[in-house]
Design a protein around this motif. Structure first.
Motif, mmCIF file in Angstrom:
data_model
loop_
_atom_site.group_PDB
_atom_site.id
_atom_site.type_symbol
_atom_site.label_atom_id
_atom_site.label_comp_id
_atom_site.label_asym_id
_atom_site.label_seq_id
_atom_site.Cartn_x
_atom_site.Cartn_y
_atom_site.Cartn_z
ATOM 1 N N SER A 177 -24.080 -17.860 -44.935
ATOM 2 C CA SER A 177 -25.065 -16.791 -44.728
ATOM 3 C C SER A 177 -25.363 -16.109 -46.054
ATOM 4 O O SER A 177 -24.469 -15.902 -46.885
ATOM 5 N N GLU B 155 -19.953 -12.620 -38.272
ATOM 6 C CA GLU B 155 -20.749 -11.488 -38.747
ATOM 7 C C GLU B 155 -20.530 -10.267 -37.859
ATOM 8 O O GLU B 155 -20.445 -9.134 -38.365
ATOM 9 N N GLU B 156 -20.435 -10.496 -36.551
ATOM 10 C CA GLU B 156 -20.150 -9.365 -35.664
ATOM 11 C C GLU B 156 -18.745 -8.825 -35.917
ATOM 12 O O GLU B 156 -18.527 -7.601 -35.936
ATOM 13 N N TRP C 254 -17.091 -8.951 -38.720
ATOM 14 C CA TRP C 254 -17.120 -8.244 -40.005
ATOM 15 C C TRP C 254 -17.664 -6.824 -39.821
ATOM 16 O O TRP C 254 -17.136 -5.860 -40.381
ATOM 17 N N MET D 148 -26.822 -7.529 -45.763
ATOM 18 C CA MET D 148 -26.263 -8.663 -45.019
ATOM 19 C C MET D 148 -25.072 -9.225 -45.776
ATOM 20 O O MET D 148 -25.087 -9.335 -46.994
ATOM 21 N N THR D 149 -24.048 -9.568 -45.042
ATOM 22 C CA THR D 149 -22.855 -10.098 -45.679
ATOM 23 C C THR D 149 -23.049 -11.552 -46.102
ATOM 24 O O THR D 149 -23.887 -12.273 -45.567
ATOM 25 N N LEU E 282 -20.384 -18.574 -37.490
ATOM 26 C CA LEU E 282 -20.963 -17.572 -38.391
ATOM 27 C C LEU E 282 -21.459 -16.348 -37.620
ATOM 28 O O LEU E 282 -21.223 -15.204 -38.038
ATOM 29 N N ILE F 152 -21.055 -14.848 -45.970
ATOM 30 C CA ILE F 152 -19.893 -15.449 -45.318
ATOM 31 C C ILE F 152 -20.051 -16.960 -45.280
ATOM 32 O O ILE F 152 -21.111 -17.486 -44.916
#
Length: 240
Positions: free
Chosen positions: A19, A205-206, A208, A1-2, A201, A4
C-alpha cells in the motif's frame, strides 16, 4: 495513508501487496505448487523497486498467519520475521479467514445479496473445515463473531446466516448444510473466493488504525489444528 507490505502464503497462492499513499496498492498474486519460497522475496523486492521505496521506510509488515497450509504458513511467518527484524518494523498478523471476509464483502454477488451475516468456510484437509461467522458493520470491515473453528463439515452452524463462502463448498458441498433446514440459494454462495494479500492488507490497515501492530518477536503462526497427522490406527478408526 500508511505504507504496509502484506504477504500471504497460507494457501496454494503466493501473494504480496504494497500500500502506498494516494495510489492503488501494488500486487503480485499467483497460484503455485511448491514455488512460493522462490517467488516471495523477489516479489517483495520488485514491488519496493516499482514504488521506489526502501523496506525500512515502511510503517509495518502484515502477514497472513493462518490457519492454512502448514508449510505455507511457516514460510510466510519466517519471511516476515526476517524482514521485520532486519528493519525493526512492527508486524500485523491477520487471520486468513478474516482476510477472505474483507474481500468477500466487496464482491458484486455479496453486495447484491444484501447479506448481513455470513460464514467463511475453508477446506482444512483431513475431513475438516476451518470456519468462522461474521457480521456486517457500518463503515468497518466485517466483524468476526468468536473464534475460528475446526470441525467436521457437518458441524457448521448456519442458523440465521445469509451467505456462505470459501473452498469448503467445493470440497464438501451439501455436507456443510447438515445443521440447517434452509440451505442457501446459489446466489448466496461463493466457492471461488480465497485468501490473498489484498485482503490481508485491508485488515492490516484497519488494525494499524486501532494501534494493534506488535513487535515481531511476538509473531506466531495461527495453526488452530495442533495435530497435523493421524496414526494408522486413528485413520482406521475414523473411517471404520
Amino acid at each position: 495513508m500508511t505504507r504496509i507490505l502484506a504477504i500471504d502464503t497460507s494457501s496454494a497462492w503466493c501473494s504480496v501487496a504494497l500500500s502506498l499513499p494516494d495510489a492503488a496498492p501494488l500486487v503480485r498474486h499467483q497460484k503455485v505448487s511448491a514455488g512460493a519460497s522462490q517467488l516471495l522475496l523477489p516479489w517483495v523486492e520488485a514491488l519496493l523497486s516499482e514504488a521506489s521505496i526502501e523496506l525500512s521506510a515502511l510503517d509495518a509488515i502484515a502477514i497472513g498467519n493462518g490457519p492454512g497450509a502448514f508449510t505455507g504458513v511457516r514460510l510466510g511467518v519466517a519471511a516476515v520475521q526476517g524482514l521485520a527484524i532486519a528493519t525493526r518494523l512492527p508486524v500485523l498478523p491477520v487471520a486468513s479467514l478474516d482476510a477472505i471476509a474483507s474481500q468477500l464483502v466487496l464482491t458484486p454477488a455479496f453486495i447484491s445479496s444484501g447479506a448481513q451475516s455470513f460464514v467463511i468456510a475453508v477446506d482444512a484437509r483431513m475431513e475438516e473445515v476451518y470456519w468462522a461467522s461474521y457480521k456486517i458493520l457500518a463503515n468497518q470491515l466485517p466483524q468476526r463473531q468468536g473464534e475460528i473453528h475446526l470441525t467436521p463439515p457437518e458441524a457448521l452452524e448456519l442458523s440465521n446466516i445469509d451467505f456462505l463462502a470459501g473452498s469448503a463448498l467445493l470440497e464438501f458441498g451439501d455436507r456443510l448444510f447438515t445443521n440447517t433446514s434452509h440451505p442457501l440459494a446459489s446466489t448466496h454462495l461463493d466457492s471461488a473466493i480465497g485468501v490473498n494479500a489484498l485482503g490481508v492488507l485491508a485488515c492490516a490497515e484497519e488494525m494499524w488504525g486501532k494501534g494493534l501492530q506488535q513487535d515481531v518477536h511476538l509473531l506466531e503462526p495461527l495453526y488452530i489444528r495442533n495435530k497435523v497427522a493421524l496414526t494408522t490406527a486413528e485413520r482406521i478408526q475414523q473411517h471404520g
